[in-house]
Design an enzyme around this catalytic site. Sequence first.
Site, PDB file in Angstrom:
ATOM      1  N   HIS A  20       0.831  -1.217   0.000  1.00  0.00           N
ATOM      2  CA  HIS A  20       0.000   0.000   0.000  1.00  0.00           C
ATOM      3  C   HIS A  20       0.860   1.259   0.000  1.00  0.00           C
ATOM      4  O   HIS A  20       0.418   2.308   0.468  1.00  0.00           O
ATOM      5  CB  HIS A  20      -0.934   0.036   1.211  1.00  0.00           C
ATOM      6  CG  HIS A  20      -1.655  -1.245   1.452  1.00  0.00           C
ATOM      7  ND1 HIS A  20      -2.878  -1.549   0.880  1.00  0.00           N
ATOM      8  CD2 HIS A  20      -1.299  -2.336   2.176  1.00  0.00           C
ATOM      9  CE1 HIS A  20      -3.253  -2.754   1.268  1.00  0.00           C
ATOM     10  NE2 HIS A  20      -2.308  -3.265   2.049  1.00  0.00           N
ATOM     11  N   SER A  76      16.035  20.571 -16.458  1.00  0.00           N
ATOM     12  CA  SER A  76      14.895  21.452 -16.697  1.00  0.00           C
ATOM     13  C   SER A  76      15.398  22.722 -17.347  1.00  0.00           C
ATOM     14  O   SER A  76      16.463  23.230 -17.007  1.00  0.00           O
ATOM     15  CB  SER A  76      14.211  21.783 -15.370  1.00  0.00           C
ATOM     16  OG  SER A  76      13.484  22.992 -15.475  1.00  0.00           O
ATOM     17  N   LYS A  83      17.299  20.981 -11.236  1.00  0.00           N
ATOM     18  CA  LYS A  83      16.574  19.748 -11.501  1.00  0.00           C
ATOM     19  C   LYS A  83      17.391  18.678 -12.208  1.00  0.00           C
ATOM     20  O   LYS A  83      18.196  18.964 -13.086  1.00  0.00           O
ATOM     21  CB  LYS A  83      15.333  20.032 -12.371  1.00  0.00           C
ATOM     22  CG  LYS A  83      14.233  20.783 -11.687  1.00  0.00           C
ATOM     23  CD  LYS A  83      13.633  20.050 -10.496  1.00  0.00           C
ATOM     24  CE  LYS A  83      12.886  18.802 -10.871  1.00  0.00           C
ATOM     25  NZ  LYS A  83      11.586  19.081 -11.479  1.00  0.00           N
ATOM     26  N   GLU A  90      10.070   7.952 -17.245  1.00  0.00           N
ATOM     27  CA  GLU A  90       8.705   8.426 -17.473  1.00  0.00           C
ATOM     28  C   GLU A  90       8.234   8.087 -18.881  1.00  0.00           C
ATOM     29  O   GLU A  90       7.070   7.727 -19.095  1.00  0.00           O
ATOM     30  CB  GLU A  90       8.629   9.938 -17.223  1.00  0.00           C
ATOM     31  CG  GLU A  90       8.797  10.287 -15.756  1.00  0.00           C
ATOM     32  CD  GLU A  90       9.162  11.750 -15.532  1.00  0.00           C
ATOM     33  OE1 GLU A  90       9.134  12.181 -14.375  1.00  0.00           O
ATOM     34  OE2 GLU A  90       9.477  12.464 -16.502  1.00  0.00           O
TER      35      GLU A  90
END
Length: 463
Positions: free
Chosen positions: A157, A278, A284, A291
Site C-alpha cells: 500500500h 529542466s 533539476k 517516465e
Amino acid sequence: MARKLWGGRFTKRTDPVVERFTSSIAVDHRLAKHDVIGSIAHAKMLGACRIIPTRDARRLVSGLQQILRRIERGQFHPDPAAEDIHTQIHTMLRRRVGPVAEKLQTARSRNDQVALDLRLYARDVVTRLSRGLARAQRGLVALADRAHEVVIPGYTHLQRAQPVLLAHHLLAYVEMLERDQERLQDARRRLDTLPLGAVALAGTSLPINRSKVAKLLGFSRVADNSMDAVSDRDFVVELLADSALTAAHLSRLAEDLILWATEEFGIITLDDAVATGSSLMPQKKNPDVLELIRGQAGQAFGGLMELLTMLKGLPLSYNRDLQWDKAVFFRVTDGVMDALEAMDCVVRHVHLRREGIRRLLSHDAICATDLAEQLVTRGVAFQRAHEIVGRLVRSCEREGKRLGELSLAELRRFSPRFDEAARRRLDPRRSVELKQSWGSTNPRLVRQAIARWKRQLTSNRLV
Ligand code: ARG
C-alpha cells in the site's frame, strides 16, 4: 511506375485517392527480406515439382538472390508507386529476369504470401524481444549483485511494511521478465506453421509440395486448413499481448525507480548520462527516460485492442482489413524493444545512496512483525502477539518514542514473554537474516538466486 499484380478485368485507371488509400508500401516495405526469402523457397518448390521448368525456377531464384543481396546491403528503397511490398519485389524481379517473373505467382496469392511474410517477420521479433529481455534481466541481476547487502523498507500500500533486500526487490522484476520470455517461447511454437500453399483461400489444383517449402523455410508444420491459414492473425495478437505485459512490467519498474530517485525516498540517484534537466529550474535532475517508458505502456495496450477490434467482425477468409495488422505490430514491438533497451541503459547507470537508505530504516516500527514472530517462538498465539505489538506501537507513537528505545522492563509491561532476544529483533538487517522460508528475502537465498540467474542468463538461451 510499378505494375499491378492484377488488372486484366479492369478498363479504367485506379483513382489516385484510392491508390493512396490502399497502398501499404510505406509500412510493409519492412517485409522486403522476408518476402524475397519466401519467394526463393516457393520458386525452388515450383521447379522441383515440375510446375515450371527447372531452368525458369533457377532464373527466378538467381534474380531473387540478387534482390536479397541488395536488401542486405541496405540498398533497397521503397517505391512509393508500388501498391505493396509484394508488387515492388515482383517489379524488381521482372526488371532483372524478364517475363519469366510472371511464373513466380503460380500457385500463390498475396493472401498466403503476406501471411508467410508476417510469420517470418514475427519469428525475428521473438528472437529480438527475447534478446532484449535477457539483456534487461542481466542488467537487473548485475544491479542486484551490487546492492546485495543493502536493506530497504519493503512496501505494501506504499506504506513501510517489512525490511527487504534491495536485491530481492530487483529480482522480482527478473522473475516477471522471465515469464515474458516463457510466453515468447510459447508463441514461437505456434508460429512454427507454414501458411504458404493455402493460395487465395482454397488451395490449388497444381501439384505443389508444401512440406518442401516448410523445410526450406525452417517450419516444422504446414497449416492444415487453407482458409484458416490466410485469415489467421492470432500470432500477431499473441505477440501484442506478450508485448503489452512486458510494457506493463517495465512501467512498474520505471515507477519504482522514479520513486526511489526522489529526495523523499533517497534510495538511488541516476547517473547524469541517463538523466535530463529542466530548462527553467537549474537544480533539476529528472528521470525522463523512465517516465517515457512508463508513458509508453498505453501504446502497447492500445495496439492489442486495435488488432482484436479489427479482427472480431471479419468473415472468412482474407479481407483487406487485415492489412492494418502490420502498422500496429511494428509500432508496438518496436516500442517495447526500445523501452527494454532504454530501461537496461538506466539500470546500468543507477547509483545507490547507502546513507539515505540507512536513514529510511532508522525511524519506524518496520520490525514490528519480527517482534510478533519472536513472541510466537515463546509460545504466544500469533493473533495475540499481533495485538500485543500493536499496542506497543500505539504507545510508542503516543509518547514519541521508537520501539528500539524501550527497555526490556518497558517491553515486559506489554507481555511477560518478551526477553533480551526480542530487543535484538528490532534490527532490519537481522530481520532479513532471520527469514528462512523459500523465496524469502533471506540474504543467503538471495545470493543463491543471483548466482542462479547469472548462470541461467549466460548459458545459451533459446533465441
Ligand atoms: N497488402 C496486403 C496485406 O497486407 C497484401 C495482400 C493483398 N491481397 C489482396 N487480395 N488484396 O494484407
